[in-house]
Design a protein around this motif. Structure first.
Motif, mmCIF file in Angstrom:
data_model
loop_
_atom_site.group_PDB
_atom_site.id
_atom_site.type_symbol
_atom_site.label_atom_id
_atom_site.label_comp_id
_atom_site.label_asym_id
_atom_site.label_seq_id
_atom_site.Cartn_x
_atom_site.Cartn_y
_atom_site.Cartn_z
ATOM 1 N N CYS A 23 38.746 40.574 51.573
ATOM 2 C CA CYS A 23 39.584 40.843 50.401
ATOM 3 C C CYS A 23 38.869 40.343 49.142
ATOM 4 C CB CYS A 23 40.931 40.135 50.528
ATOM 5 S SG CYS A 23 42.009 40.814 51.800
ATOM 6 N N ALA A 24 39.041 41.061 48.039
ATOM 7 C CA ALA A 24 38.444 40.673 46.755
ATOM 8 C C ALA A 24 39.110 39.402 46.236
ATOM 9 C CB ALA A 24 38.616 41.809 45.754
ATOM 10 N N HIS A 25 38.441 38.754 45.270
ATOM 11 C CA HIS A 25 39.013 37.550 44.650
ATOM 12 C C HIS A 25 40.364 37.881 44.048
ATOM 13 C CE1 HIS A 25 35.504 35.035 45.146
ATOM 14 N NE2 HIS A 25 34.745 36.010 44.683
ATOM 15 N N GLY A 26 41.348 37.023 44.266
ATOM 16 C CA GLY A 26 42.682 37.223 43.730
ATOM 17 C C GLY A 26 43.566 38.101 44.601
ATOM 18 N N TYR A 27 43.070 38.487 45.771
ATOM 19 C CA TYR A 27 43.845 39.289 46.722
ATOM 20 C C TYR A 27 43.932 38.526 48.040
ATOM 21 C CZ TYR A 27 43.677 43.273 43.594
ATOM 22 O OH TYR A 27 43.843 44.111 42.519
ATOM 23 N N TYR A 28 44.906 38.876 48.867
ATOM 24 C CA TYR A 28 45.105 38.162 50.128
ATOM 25 C C TYR A 28 45.773 39.066 51.158
ATOM 26 C CZ TYR A 28 50.093 37.845 49.260
ATOM 27 O OH TYR A 28 51.419 38.161 49.066
ATOM 28 N N THR A 29 45.666 38.663 52.416
ATOM 29 C CA THR A 29 46.430 39.330 53.483
ATOM 30 C C THR A 29 47.424 38.349 54.084
ATOM 31 O OG1 THR A 29 44.837 38.702 55.182
ATOM 32 C CG2 THR A 29 44.531 40.857 54.109
ATOM 33 N N GLY A 30 47.279 37.099 53.714
ATOM 34 C CA GLY A 30 48.121 36.075 54.322
ATOM 35 C C GLY A 30 47.650 35.841 55.748
ATOM 36 N N ASN A 31 48.544 35.467 56.605
ATOM 37 C CA ASN A 31 48.205 35.210 58.012
ATOM 38 C C ASN A 31 48.188 36.479 58.845
ATOM 39 O OD1 ASN A 31 47.945 32.441 57.618
ATOM 40 N ND2 ASN A 31 50.150 32.118 57.847
ATOM 41 N N GLU A 32 48.412 37.635 58.224
ATOM 42 C CA GLU A 32 48.459 38.899 58.965
ATOM 43 C C GLU A 32 47.065 39.304 59.421
ATOM 44 O OE1 GLU A 32 50.399 42.043 56.825
ATOM 45 O OE2 GLU A 32 51.811 40.664 55.910
ATOM 46 N N THR A 33 46.992 39.886 60.588
ATOM 47 C CA THR A 33 45.730 40.446 61.075
ATOM 48 C C THR A 33 45.908 41.951 61.222
ATOM 49 O OG1 THR A 33 46.388 40.087 63.364
ATOM 50 C CG2 THR A 33 45.090 38.341 62.314
ATOM 51 N N GLY A 34 44.799 42.677 61.196
ATOM 52 C CA GLY A 34 44.846 44.129 61.387
ATOM 53 C C GLY A 34 45.429 44.875 60.217
ATOM 54 N N THR A 35 45.218 44.422 59.014
ATOM 55 C CA THR A 35 45.787 45.108 57.848
ATOM 56 C C THR A 35 44.822 46.174 57.315
ATOM 57 O OG1 THR A 35 44.890 43.451 56.340
ATOM 58 C CG2 THR A 35 47.123 43.084 57.140
ATOM 59 N N VAL A 36 45.385 47.127 56.558
ATOM 60 C CA VAL A 36 44.582 48.210 55.987
ATOM 61 C C VAL A 36 44.354 48.012 54.493
ATOM 62 C CG1 VAL A 36 45.223 49.916 57.706
ATOM 63 C CG2 VAL A 36 46.630 49.640 55.663
ATOM 64 N N SER A 37 44.947 47.002 53.906
ATOM 65 C CA SER A 37 44.723 46.709 52.489
ATOM 66 C C SER A 37 45.101 45.261 52.205
ATOM 67 C CB SER A 37 45.538 47.648 51.597
ATOM 68 O OG SER A 37 46.917 47.388 51.763
ATOM 69 N N CYS A 38 44.621 44.779 51.084
ATOM 70 C CA CYS A 38 44.960 43.423 50.645
ATOM 71 C C CYS A 38 45.992 43.517 49.530
ATOM 72 C CB CYS A 38 43.707 42.717 50.123
ATOM 73 S SG CYS A 38 42.431 42.518 51.378
ATOM 74 N N LYS A 39 46.784 42.480 49.372
ATOM 75 C CA LYS A 39 47.799 42.442 48.317
ATOM 76 C C LYS A 39 47.297 41.559 47.176
ATOM 77 C CE LYS A 39 50.558 41.545 51.923
ATOM 78 N NZ LYS A 39 51.530 40.786 52.628
ATOM 79 N N GLN A 40 47.622 41.962 45.945
ATOM 80 C CA GLN A 40 47.241 41.138 44.800
ATOM 81 C C GLN A 40 48.099 39.882 44.776
ATOM 82 O OE1 GLN A 40 48.008 42.637 40.809
ATOM 83 N NE2 GLN A 40 46.155 41.623 40.067
ATOM 84 N N CYS A 41 47.465 38.770 44.442
ATOM 85 C CA CYS A 41 48.183 37.504 44.347
ATOM 86 C C CYS A 41 49.252 37.634 43.254
ATOM 87 C CB CYS A 41 47.191 36.393 44.002
ATOM 88 S SG CYS A 41 47.859 34.745 44.257
ATOM 89 N N PRO A 42 50.503 37.307 43.552
ATOM 90 C CA PRO A 42 51.581 37.504 42.574
ATOM 91 C C PRO A 42 51.536 36.489 41.424
ATOM 92 C CG PRO A 42 52.452 36.513 44.565
ATOM 93 C CD PRO A 42 51.005 36.807 44.835
ATOM 94 N N LYS A 43 52.138 36.854 40.326
ATOM 95 C CA LYS A 43 52.249 35.981 39.159
ATOM 96 C C LYS A 43 52.989 34.705 39.558
ATOM 97 C CE LYS A 43 55.215 37.027 35.813
ATOM 98 N NZ LYS A 43 55.834 37.614 34.610
ATOM 99 N N GLY A 44 52.504 33.556 39.065
ATOM 100 C CA GLY A 44 53.120 32.278 39.392
ATOM 101 C C GLY A 44 52.532 31.651 40.647
#
Length: 167
Positions: A27-48
């Motif tokens: 995942c790019a800087h500022g993005y995450y998947t959390g503890n999930e495995t097998g994902t197809v995209s990363c989520k942007q880190c939310p405000k706050g």
């Protein structure tokens, strides 16, 4: 992976962006998947929140700090002239910033005025300057007026106005 049946399961912090992909992307800087495995995209880190590690869930922004969306680290609003705005996630100027700015500007103007006054008085009281202007005045008063000289100024006695001789 979720959505793709033939892809290898990517570890937390990685994703497979194409169907049938055999490799996982970090995942790019500022993005995450959390503890999930097998994902197809990363989520942007939310405000706050800030996301220093893509394989972990976002961390809440600490006090006196701001974390805009996509933050990798918290930004501290540490000095006296800034405060953290938790609604906009920006460091805003406090009243102290404007007070410091006005006071410093006023002091600068006073200092420049005082230095100008001292400098002008030093020049006015300088012996060399007095000698220069005295000698110039004496030369001008001793000079004979030439009516043909275009630089000669003649005072018209009937109107007390200067009349320029020559051209």
């Amino acid at each position: 992976m979720k959505g793709y049946s033939s892809c290898p399961a990517c570890h937390a912090g990685y994703y497979a962006d194409k169907p049938g992909s055999q490799s996982c992307q970090l995942c790019a800087h500022g993005y995450y998947t959390g503890n999930e495995t097998g994902t197809v995209s990363c989520k942007q880190c939310p405000k706050g929140n800030y996301c220093p590690y893509p394989g972990f869930d976002p961390f809440p922004c600490p006090p006196k700090s701001v974390c805009p969306a996509g933050s990798v680290a918290a930004i501290r609003c540490t000095n006296v002239v800034q405060s953290a705005n938790i609604n906009t996630q920006e460091c805003n100027y406090t009243a102290w910033f404007y007070i410091f700015t006005i006071v410093l500007s006023f002091c600068g103007i006073v200092l420049i005025g005082w230095l100008s006054f001292v400098f002008v008085n030093k020049i006015k009281n300088s012996q060399r300057v007095k000698q220069f202007f005295t000698a110039r005045r004496d030369r001008l008063s001793a000079r004979e007026l030439d009516p043909l000289d275009i630089r000669t100024v003649i005072i018209d006695p009937s109107s007390d106005r200067p009349v320029y001789g020559g051209l």
